[in-house]
Design a protein around this motif. Sequence first.
Motif, PDB file in Angstrom:
ATOM      1  N   GLU A 197       0.801  -1.278   0.120  1.00 54.47           N
ATOM      2  CA  GLU A 197      -0.366  -0.288   0.051  1.00 54.47           C
ATOM      3  C   GLU A 197       0.682   1.072  -0.421  1.00 54.47           C
ATOM      4  O   GLU A 197       0.386   2.345  -0.819  1.00 54.47           O
ATOM      5  CB  GLU A 197      -1.177  -0.045   1.269  1.00 54.47           C
ATOM      6  N   ILE A 198       1.931   1.567   0.826  1.00 53.39           N
ATOM      7  CA  ILE A 198       2.588   2.604   0.724  1.00 53.39           C
ATOM      8  C   ILE A 198       3.115   2.448  -0.745  1.00 53.39           C
ATOM      9  O   ILE A 198       3.290   3.939  -0.988  1.00 53.39           O
ATOM     10  CB  ILE A 198       4.139   2.545   1.748  1.00 53.39           C
ATOM     11  N   ALA A 199       3.935   1.731  -1.427  1.00 50.54           N
ATOM     12  CA  ALA A 199       4.616   1.785  -2.239  1.00 50.54           C
ATOM     13  C   ALA A 199       3.701   2.019  -3.312  1.00 50.54           C
ATOM     14  O   ALA A 199       3.688   3.292  -4.228  1.00 50.54           O
ATOM     15  CB  ALA A 199       4.979  -0.124  -3.135  1.00 50.54           C
ATOM     16  N   ASN A 200       2.241   1.714  -3.713  1.00 53.01           N
ATOM     17  CA  ASN A 200       0.628   2.387  -4.394  1.00 53.01           C
ATOM     18  C   ASN A 200       0.931   4.108  -3.825  1.00 53.01           C
ATOM     19  O   ASN A 200       0.670   4.945  -5.024  1.00 53.01           O
ATOM     20  CB  ASN A 200      -0.681   1.632  -4.727  1.00 53.01           C
ATOM     21  N   LEU A 201       0.397   4.287  -2.466  1.00 56.25           N
ATOM     22  CA  LEU A 201       0.522   5.344  -2.474  1.00 56.25           C
ATOM     23  C   LEU A 201       1.487   6.255  -2.662  1.00 56.25           C
ATOM     24  O   LEU A 201       1.729   7.483  -3.721  1.00 56.25           O
ATOM     25  CB  LEU A 201      -0.170   5.732  -0.793  1.00 56.25           C
ATOM     26  N   LEU A 202       2.481   5.850  -3.005  1.00 61.25           N
ATOM     27  CA  LEU A 202       3.807   6.571  -3.722  1.00 61.25           C
ATOM     28  C   LEU A 202       3.694   7.088  -4.913  1.00 61.25           C
ATOM     29  O   LEU A 202       4.164   8.336  -5.423  1.00 61.25           O
ATOM     30  CB  LEU A 202       5.597   5.844  -3.220  1.00 61.25           C
ATOM     31  N   ARG A 203       3.369   6.451  -5.780  1.00 64.41           N
ATOM     32  CA  ARG A 203       3.590   6.443  -6.867  1.00 64.41           C
ATOM     33  C   ARG A 203       2.002   7.376  -7.422  1.00 64.41           C
ATOM     34  O   ARG A 203       2.471   8.128  -8.118  1.00 64.41           O
ATOM     35  CB  ARG A 203       3.014   5.002  -7.703  1.00 64.41           C
ATOM     36  N   GLN A 204       1.125   6.856  -6.503  1.00 67.63           N
ATOM     37  CA  GLN A 204       0.342   7.679  -6.627  1.00 67.63           C
ATOM     38  C   GLN A 204      -0.145   9.687  -7.068  1.00 67.63           C
ATOM     39  O   GLN A 204      -0.274   9.415  -7.605  1.00 67.63           O
ATOM     40  CB  GLN A 204      -1.017   7.230  -5.902  1.00 67.63           C
ATOM     41  N   ASP A 205       1.327   9.647  -5.941  1.00 64.90           N
ATOM     42  CA  ASP A 205       1.252  11.123  -5.340  1.00 64.90           C
ATOM     43  C   ASP A 205       2.635  11.056  -6.246  1.00 64.90           C
ATOM     44  O   ASP A 205       3.041  12.779  -6.331  1.00 64.90           O
ATOM     45  CB  ASP A 205       2.014  11.011  -3.773  1.00 64.90           C
ATOM     46  N   GLY A 206       2.797  10.289  -7.627  1.00 67.41           N
ATOM     47  CA  GLY A 206       4.599  10.477  -7.802  1.00 67.41           C
ATOM     48  C   GLY A 206       5.612  10.762  -7.883  1.00 67.41           C
ATOM     49  O   GLY A 206       6.548  11.079  -8.426  1.00 67.41           O
ATOM     50  N   TYR A 207       5.813  10.272  -6.597  1.00 64.05           N
ATOM     51  CA  TYR A 207       7.090   9.457  -6.201  1.00 64.05           C
ATOM     52  C   TYR A 207       7.346   8.891  -6.879  1.00 64.05           C
ATOM     53  O   TYR A 207       7.207   7.305  -6.706  1.00 64.05           O
ATOM     54  CB  TYR A 207       6.970   9.579  -4.358  1.00 64.05           C
ATOM     55  N   ASN A 208       9.096   8.525  -7.053  1.00 68.52           N
ATOM     56  CA  ASN A 208       9.825   7.417  -7.086  1.00 68.52           C
ATOM     57  C   ASN A 208      10.764   6.634  -6.348  1.00 68.52           C
ATOM     58  O   ASN A 208      10.646   6.099  -6.426  1.00 68.52           O
ATOM     59  CB  ASN A 208      10.593   7.457  -8.017  1.00 68.52           C
ATOM     60  N   HIS A 209      10.475   7.220  -5.108  1.00 67.10           N
ATOM     61  CA  HIS A 209      11.544   6.958  -4.331  1.00 67.10           C
ATOM     62  C   HIS A 209      10.974   7.328  -2.351  1.00 67.10           C
ATOM     63  O   HIS A 209      10.456   8.747  -2.929  1.00 67.10           O
ATOM     64  CB  HIS A 209      12.703   6.739  -4.416  1.00 67.10           C
ATOM     65  N   ILE A 210      10.681   6.431  -1.447  1.00 66.03           N
ATOM     66  CA  ILE A 210       9.636   6.865  -0.547  1.00 66.03           C
ATOM     67  C   ILE A 210      10.811   8.020   0.557  1.00 66.03           C
ATOM     68  O   ILE A 210       9.871   9.069   0.929  1.00 66.03           O
ATOM     69  CB  ILE A 210      10.079   5.657   0.855  1.00 66.03           C
ATOM     70  N   SER A 211      12.247   8.183   0.054  1.00 67.77           N
ATOM     71  CA  SER A 211      12.671   9.288   0.731  1.00 67.77           C
ATOM     72  C   SER A 211      12.241  10.573   0.070  1.00 67.77           C
ATOM     73  O   SER A 211      12.108  11.685   0.746  1.00 67.77           O
ATOM     74  CB  SER A 211      14.278   9.090   0.130  1.00 67.77           C
ATOM     75  N   GLU A 212      11.282  10.540  -1.572  1.00 65.31           N
ATOM     76  CA  GLU A 212      10.835  11.868  -1.523  1.00 65.31           C
ATOM     77  C   GLU A 212       9.695  12.048  -0.582  1.00 65.31           C
ATOM     78  O   GLU A 212       9.648  13.617  -0.687  1.00 65.31           O
ATOM     79  CB  GLU A 212      10.520  12.104  -3.708  1.00 65.31           C
ATOM     80  N   ALA A 213       9.191  11.330   0.141  1.00 70.19           N
ATOM     81  CA  ALA A 213       7.974  11.403   0.406  1.00 70.19           C
ATOM     82  C   ALA A 213       8.069  11.596   1.848  1.00 70.19           C
ATOM     83  O   ALA A 213       7.433  12.429   2.676  1.00 70.19           O
ATOM     84  CB  ALA A 213       7.447   9.805   0.324  1.00 70.19           C
ATOM     85  N   ILE A 214       9.243  11.851   2.855  1.00 66.71           N
ATOM     86  CA  ILE A 214       9.733  11.276   3.797  1.00 66.71           C
ATOM     87  C   ILE A 214       9.539  12.808   4.584  1.00 66.71           C
ATOM     88  O   ILE A 214      10.333  14.136   4.010  1.00 66.71           O
ATOM     89  CB  ILE A 214      10.622  10.733   4.518  1.00 66.71           C
ATOM     90  N   GLY A 215       8.864  13.779   4.878  1.00 69.32           N
ATOM     91  CA  GLY A 215       8.877  14.656   5.679  1.00 69.32           C
ATOM     92  C   GLY A 215       7.515  16.038   4.639  1.00 69.32           C
ATOM     93  O   GLY A 215       7.739  16.782   5.662  1.00 69.32           O
ATOM     94  N   VAL A 216       7.053  15.440   3.707  1.00 69.54           N
ATOM     95  CA  VAL A 216       6.836  16.661   3.100  1.00 69.54           C
ATOM     96  C   VAL A 216       5.909  16.525   3.523  1.00 69.54           C
ATOM     97  O   VAL A 216       5.024  18.033   3.064  1.00 69.54           O
ATOM     98  CB  VAL A 216       6.042  15.814   1.167  1.00 69.54           C
ATOM     99  N   ASP A 217       4.878  16.315   4.461  1.00 73.38           N
ATOM    100  CA  ASP A 217       3.720  17.271   5.362  1.00 73.38           C
ATOM    101  C   ASP A 217       4.266  18.214   6.500  1.00 73.38           C
ATOM    102  O   ASP A 217       3.520  18.846   6.629  1.00 73.38           O
ATOM    103  CB  ASP A 217       2.582  16.163   5.858  1.00 73.38           C
ATOM    104  N   ILE A 218       4.857  18.360   6.607  1.00 72.02           N
ATOM    105  CA  ILE A 218       6.027  19.387   7.835  1.00 72.02           C
ATOM    106  C   ILE A 218       6.888  19.827   7.151  1.00 72.02           C
ATOM    107  O   ILE A 218       7.683  20.472   8.133  1.00 72.02           O
ATOM    108  CB  ILE A 218       5.985  18.835   8.714  1.00 72.02           C
ATOM    109  N   ARG A 219       7.763  19.552   5.342  1.00 74.92           N
ATOM    110  CA  ARG A 219       8.225  21.120   5.446  1.00 74.92           C
ATOM    111  C   ARG A 219       8.351  21.899   5.667  1.00 74.92           C
ATOM    112  O   ARG A 219       7.736  22.409   4.894  1.00 74.92           O
ATOM    113  CB  ARG A 219       9.106  20.624   4.164  1.00 74.92           C
TER     114      ARG A 219
END
Length: 348
Positions: free
Chosen positions: A326-348
């Motif tokens: 599910e995490i992998a699917n959600l990452l792709r849905q949001d247009g990310y290629n890798h988890i590192s791109e998503a870490i902390g996006v909501d608080i940056r």
Amino acid sequence: MYRYLRNVIFKLDPEVDHHIVEFCLKHFAPLPLVNDFLANQFCYFDECLSQEVLGMRFYNPVGLAAGFDKNATMIEGLALMGFGFIEAGSTTLYPQEGNPKPRIFRFVQEESIQNAMGFNNDGAVKIAERVKKIYPFQIPIAINLGKNKTAEDALKNYEENLKVFKDLGDFYVFNVSSPNTPNLRDLQNESFVKELFSMARSHTDKPLFLKVCPDNVIEQTLKVCESAISGGANGIVATNTTMDYSLLRSPKNIGGISGRALRNKSREAFYEISKAFFGKATLVAVGGIFDGEEAYSRIKMGATLVEVYSAMIFEGPSVCKKINKEIANLLRQDGYNHISEAIGVDIR
Ligand SMILES: Cc1cc2nc3c(=O)[nH]c(=O)nc-3n(C[C@H](O)[C@H](O)[C@H](O)COP(=O)(O)O)c2cc1C
């Protein structure tokens, strides 16, 4: 299928179930055919989830939280359940029985657990002997360190405990947040925590984490985290169980609550910690994570890694694979290629 099996399993006492699972994982999981079957069934590989953190390679970000494998008897079997890492313990320097039984209660409708185990474990020396047989291991192993109930010099007790595991384990988590050892949570104060991590840092270069509870006033928790980091901690594990008994309809009057009832409280504490320390410390989220959506939301909030315990009990052995997929699917849905791109996006 687990939903049906669970009806049978949940008829037994939770500790009896735990011993049955332990027996199976210990004795059957290492058999070659079983081993292959479990790996095929439960492990999930996707490059977008694999990351290097503090010098360790995590093939996925979902770990098993402390308390499930207190004695490090099941690490090989648990790895076949698809976890990206395993936190063994809490161990204490000397073996101890823990609190009188019954000390663990399931709340099936609320998918929650209340436990008052009290660090029942075989003691550091025996547990270290087991870890030694498999270490270094295919996935990172964390050793979660607790304190003996009767130890008067807490710092010394943690120190001796750590020294037993000095050459074993990939990282260490200091647990000063269990509600089941008298006065342990009082150690969540700035001066003790600073001393604790300075002591630990004098013994090892490996990554060190502090595990905090979700119940203290947040300003206090932040001060304690700050002290840990300035003492040498690399990260924070948030959170342990809660003593907020209002979260269950018919709570017991002992121990700490895990599972869905803990989710919001744990998430709120994690969010505050992340706002203060994202980018300065590695953050691990635990508490009420049952699915990829919740795991992903903590990742976007700043968690590099997440952990589960109660979800294993209520959702069964495929939960880790499900969350990772599910995490992998959600990452792709949001247009990310890798988890590192998503870490902390909501608080940056
Ligand atoms: C039966 C039980 C025993 C636990 N023992 C420990 C422990 O020894 N050390 C520790 O740091 N946390 C312990 N925990 C807390 C978990 O590691 C985790 O922080 C907590 O359960 C919240 O995660 P969850 O909602 O996914 O279960 C225990 C939890 C349970 C349910």
